[in-house]
Design an enzyme around this catalytic site. Structure first.
Site, PDB file in Angstrom:
ATOM      1  N   ALA A  69       0.852  -1.198   0.000  1.00 20.57           N
ATOM      2  CA  ALA A  69       0.000   0.000   0.000  1.00 20.57           C
ATOM      3  C   ALA A  69       0.882   1.240   0.000  1.00 20.57           C
ATOM      4  CB  ALA A  69      -0.958  -0.003   1.185  1.00 20.57           C
ATOM      5  N   HIS A 106       6.650   6.070   1.456  1.00 21.31           N
ATOM      6  CA  HIS A 106       7.467   4.952   0.988  1.00 21.31           C
ATOM      7  C   HIS A 106       8.328   5.372  -0.204  1.00 21.31           C
ATOM      8  CE1 HIS A 106       3.932   2.731   2.806  1.00 21.31           C
ATOM      9  NE2 HIS A 106       4.945   2.196   3.453  1.00 21.31           N
TER      10      HIS A 106
END
Length: 360
Positions: free
Chosen positions: A54, A59
């Site tokens: 996800a 990230h």
């Protein structure tokens, strides 16, 4: 995720010196054997970013940071694995979003060379491991107290993934400050041959720390959730203001190396400086208490809302070395102000690093 249909590694396997507009597709690896067969960069380093999928901009920032550190000739491996050992309830595990196709696109755009996305049976063949890493006393505080066993499960999978990926450097977000501290401690205590690097928290423009769980917030719940970052930044501002008062007080105090009246005149704010000295002398050791009180006031206001209230789990001002509470008489040193709360069905965490100056 399953382990069926293991593809042969394809795509970019060592260099992302991209010159076109479309980034190379990272190699998608499903098994430890495929990962082991991934060629290591000759004369350069391998960096790893561990995720549960996800992927969002937080990230992507980790991957870009790893890409920059590894250099154009190095290699960046992203792991995508929803670790069942970290979830206390099966419903939470089932609810966690799985978006592998989108994750591959995000990883590619950020500069990853390979994505290791194994199934549970690949990581834990034969079922849950009987031998696990124990987080110790630090793992029983804050998040560990709220989620018993969470950090043992986290460290166990991180240890396995470090062994499987064999990186020179691994990157983790500072948003999960306690997790980062425990990983660094595990690597140091157990002599893992890897460097652990923390990357600052990434936030949306409204201040909310990026999290895969944010997608579960309704617009009204998100509005409530903003109290977490507001509380942290208000506390940071309170600390900066209080320490500025102390600095001004020291500059105009008797015996500070000059005439007090001359010092006040030089500042051009005689009354303000005098007030600053009065505040500083009245509470010479009050900064930790002031930080806690400032943050708590904002969180309590959000908790008192009639609709979509915030339910506070903890607010803690802790030592980053062991996550024990900092005493109110602390005068100097680093600290982390950490908060966890639930808004609706979504549990969120956030933190901010602070540095206390010598309040003398």
């Amino acid at each position: 995720m399953t382990t069926t249909g293991h593809p042969t590694p394809t795509g970019n396997t060592g260099n992302t010196g991209n010159t076109g507009t479309t980034p190379p597709t990272p190699a998608l690896l499903r098994t430890a054997a495929e990962l082991d067969a991934l060629p290591r960069p000759a004369g350069a380093e391998r960096a790893v970013v561990m995720t549960m999928g996800a992927l969002h901009e937080g990230h992507a920032t980790l991957i870009r940071t790893a890409r920059e550190a590894a250099g154009p000739d190095g290699q960046v491996v992203v792991t995508v694995f929803v670790n069942p050992l970290q979830f206390g309830e099966a419903a939470d595990l089932d609810r966690y979003p799985r978006t592998l196709d989108a994750d591959l696109a995000t990883a590619a755009a950020a500069g990853a060379d390979a994505v290791f996305a194994p199934g549970v049976d690949e990581v834990y063949p034969g079922g849950e491991p009987q031998v696990r890493i124990t987080a110790g006393p630090m793992g029983e505080r804050l998040e560990g107290a709220s989620r018993p066993g969470h950090f043992d499960g986290m460290l166990t999978v991180v240890a396995k993934l470090l062994h499987l990926t064999r990186p020179d450097e691994a990157f983790y977000g500072q948003k999960d400050a306690q997790q980062l501290a425990l990983i660094a401690r595990m690597v140091r205590d157990l002599n893992f041959g890897v460097r652990i690097t923390g990357v600052p928290t990434v936030r949306d423009p409204d201040g909310l720390a990026l999290s895969s769980r944010n997608r579960f917030l309704s617009p009204q719940e998100r509005h409530t959730a903003l109290a977490l970052s507001r509380a942290l930044f208000a506390a940071q501002d309170r600390l900066a203001a209080q320490q500025a008062l102390h600095e001004r007080a020291k500059a105009t105090a008797p015996g500070a190396g000059g005439d007090r009246a001359a010092g006040l005149n030089k500042l051009g704010e005689a009354r303000a400086a005098a007030d600053a000295q009065a505040v500083a002398l009245a509470r010479p050791n009050g900064a930790p208490a002031a930080v806690r009180a400032t943050a708590r006031a904002i969180l309590e206001e959000a908790a008192a809302r009639d609709r979509h209230p915030l339910v506070l789990d903890y607010l803690a001002l802790v030592d980053p070395a062991d996550f024990t509470e900092i005493p109110d008489d602390r005068e100097s040193g680093d600290a982390i102000l950490a908060v966890a709360a639930r808004v609706g069905e979504t549990r969120l965490i956030d933190n901010i690093p602070l540095t206390f100056g010598a309040l003398t």
